[in-house]
Design a protein around this motif. Structure first.
Motif, short mmCIF file in Angstrom:
data_model
loop_
_atom_site.label_atom_id
_atom_site.label_comp_id
_atom_site.label_asym_id
_atom_site.label_seq_id
_atom_site.Cartn_x
_atom_site.Cartn_y
_atom_site.Cartn_z
N ARG A 183 0.82 -1.22 0.00
CA ARG A 183 0.00 0.00 0.00
C ARG A 183 0.85 1.27 0.00
NH1 ARG A 183 -5.12 -1.26 3.93
NH2 ARG A 183 -6.21 -2.55 2.41
N ARG A 184 1.88 1.30 0.83
CA ARG A 184 2.71 2.51 0.95
C ARG A 184 3.63 2.72 -0.26
NH1 ARG A 184 2.73 4.87 5.94
NH2 ARG A 184 1.93 3.64 7.67
N LEU A 185 4.20 1.64 -0.79
CA LEU A 185 5.18 1.77 -1.86
C LEU A 185 4.63 1.42 -3.25
CD1 LEU A 185 8.23 0.15 -0.02
CD2 LEU A 185 7.57 2.58 -0.13
N GLY A 186 3.74 0.45 -3.32
CA GLY A 186 3.21 0.03 -4.61
C GLY A 186 2.17 0.96 -5.18
N THR A 187 1.28 1.46 -4.34
CA THR A 187 0.20 2.32 -4.85
C THR A 187 0.73 3.59 -5.52
OG1 THR A 187 -1.34 1.42 -3.23
CG2 THR A 187 -1.95 3.50 -4.26
N PRO A 188 1.72 4.29 -4.96
CA PRO A 188 2.23 5.46 -5.67
C PRO A 188 2.82 5.12 -7.04
CG PRO A 188 2.99 5.48 -3.39
CD PRO A 188 2.34 4.15 -3.63
N VAL A 189 3.44 3.96 -7.17
CA VAL A 189 3.98 3.53 -8.47
C VAL A 189 2.83 3.28 -9.43
CG1 VAL A 189 5.32 1.74 -9.66
CG2 VAL A 189 6.04 2.53 -7.41
N TRP A 190 1.78 2.62 -8.96
CA TRP A 190 0.60 2.35 -9.78
C TRP A 190 -0.06 3.65 -10.24
CZ3 TRP A 190 -4.68 3.18 -8.50
CH2 TRP A 190 -5.58 2.64 -9.41
N VAL A 191 -0.22 4.60 -9.33
CA VAL A 191 -0.83 5.90 -9.67
C VAL A 191 0.00 6.61 -10.73
CG1 VAL A 191 -1.31 8.21 -8.76
CG2 VAL A 191 -2.08 6.20 -7.50
N GLU A 192 1.30 6.66 -10.56
CA GLU A 192 2.18 7.31 -11.54
C GLU A 192 2.09 6.62 -12.90
OE1 GLU A 192 6.87 8.59 -12.16
OE2 GLU A 192 6.29 7.45 -10.38
N ALA A 193 2.08 5.29 -12.89
CA ALA A 193 1.98 4.54 -14.15
C ALA A 193 0.64 4.80 -14.82
CB ALA A 193 2.18 3.05 -13.89
N CYS A 194 -0.44 4.88 -14.05
CA CYS A 194 -1.75 5.20 -14.62
C CYS A 194 -1.71 6.57 -15.30
CB CYS A 194 -2.84 5.20 -13.54
SG CYS A 194 -3.39 3.57 -13.01
N ARG A 195 -1.20 7.54 -14.57
CA ARG A 195 -1.13 8.90 -15.11
C ARG A 195 -0.31 8.95 -16.40
NH1 ARG A 195 2.08 11.54 -11.57
NH2 ARG A 195 3.76 11.25 -13.05
N ASP A 196 0.86 8.33 -16.37
CA ASP A 196 1.76 8.40 -17.53
C ASP A 196 1.28 7.55 -18.70
OD1 ASP A 196 3.23 10.08 -15.96
OD2 ASP A 196 4.85 8.66 -15.58
N ALA A 197 0.43 6.55 -18.43
CA ALA A 197 -0.13 5.73 -19.51
C ALA A 197 -1.40 6.34 -20.08
CB ALA A 197 -0.41 4.31 -19.00
N GLY A 198 -1.85 7.46 -19.51
CA GLY A 198 -3.05 8.12 -20.01
C GLY A 198 -4.35 7.56 -19.48
N VAL A 199 -4.29 6.83 -18.38
CA VAL A 199 -5.51 6.32 -17.75
C VAL A 199 -6.17 7.48 -17.01
CG1 VAL A 199 -6.45 4.69 -16.07
CG2 VAL A 199 -4.51 4.02 -17.50
N ALA A 200 -7.37 7.83 -17.41
CA ALA A 200 -8.03 9.01 -16.85
C ALA A 200 -8.78 8.73 -15.55
CB ALA A 200 -9.00 9.60 -17.87
N ARG A 201 -9.20 7.51 -15.35
CA ARG A 201 -10.02 7.18 -14.17
C ARG A 201 -9.43 5.96 -13.48
NH1 ARG A 201 -16.35 7.21 -14.65
NH2 ARG A 201 -15.91 9.36 -14.18
N VAL A 202 -9.38 6.03 -12.14
CA VAL A 202 -8.86 4.91 -11.37
C VAL A 202 -9.86 4.49 -10.29
CG1 VAL A 202 -6.43 5.51 -11.75
CG2 VAL A 202 -7.61 6.40 -9.75
#
Length: 131
Positions: free
Chosen positions: A62-81
Motif C-alpha cells: 500500500r505505501r510503496l506500490g500504490t504510488p507507483v501504480w498511480v504514476e503509471a496510470c497517469r503516464d499511460a493516459g488512464v483518466a479514471r482509477v
C-alpha cells in the motif's frame, strides 16, 4: 493477478486482465497503456493462520506500490482509477462508537500500521488528480 482463477473470474465478467508488478513502473505503464480505467485490487493479506508480522507485506504494498501504480496510470493516459480501500482492524476509542469519520491513531501497533498504510494508499490516489 497472482492467482489464475481470480484472473479468469475477472475476465469472465468482461474485465481486461493484464499482468504487471505493482512495484515495477515499466511493467505497470506497459500493462495500463490503452486502458480507460485502472483498477487496483492488489493485496497481500496473510491467510487465516497468518502472523501479525505477515501484515507488513500488505502495508508495504500500500505505501510503496500504490504510488507507483498511480504514476503509471497517469503516464499511460488512464483518466479514471478505482482503488480498493479497507483496513480490517478497529482501533476505536474503547466503548465509544466509531464510524467513517472517527480519526484513528497510526501508532506502531498492528492496527495503527494497517490504518497508516491505508491512509497512505488513499493519499496517493487523492493527490494524483486522476478521476
Amino acid at each position: 493477478m497472482r492467482q489464475p482463477e481470480a484472473a479468469a473470474a475477472a475476465a469472465a465478467c468482461g474485465a481486461g486482465v493484464r499482468r504487471a508488478n505493482i512495484f515495477d513502473y515499466g511493467s505497470l505503464r506497459a500493462a495500463l497503456h490503452g486502458c480507460e480505467i485502472g483498477v487496483n485490487l492488489a493485496t497481500r493479506l496473510p491467510g487465516p493462520k497468518g502472523r501479525a508480522s505477515d501484515y507488513r507485506a500488505n502495508d508495504q504494498l500500500r505505501r510503496l506500490g500504490t504510488p507507483v501504480w498511480v504514476e503509471a496510470c497517469r503516464d499511460a493516459g488512464v483518466a479514471r482509477v478505482l482503488q480498493q480501500s479497507i483496513a480490517l482492524v478497529n482501533s476505536g476509542a474503547g466503548d465509544e462508537w466509531a464510524d467513517e469519520d472517527t480519526t484513528f491513531a497510526t501508532d506502531d501497533t498492528l492496527a495503527g500500521r494497517a490504518i497508516g498504510a491505508c491512509r497512505a494508499m488513499e493519499g496517493s490516489v487523492r493527490s494524483s488528480a486522476l478521476d
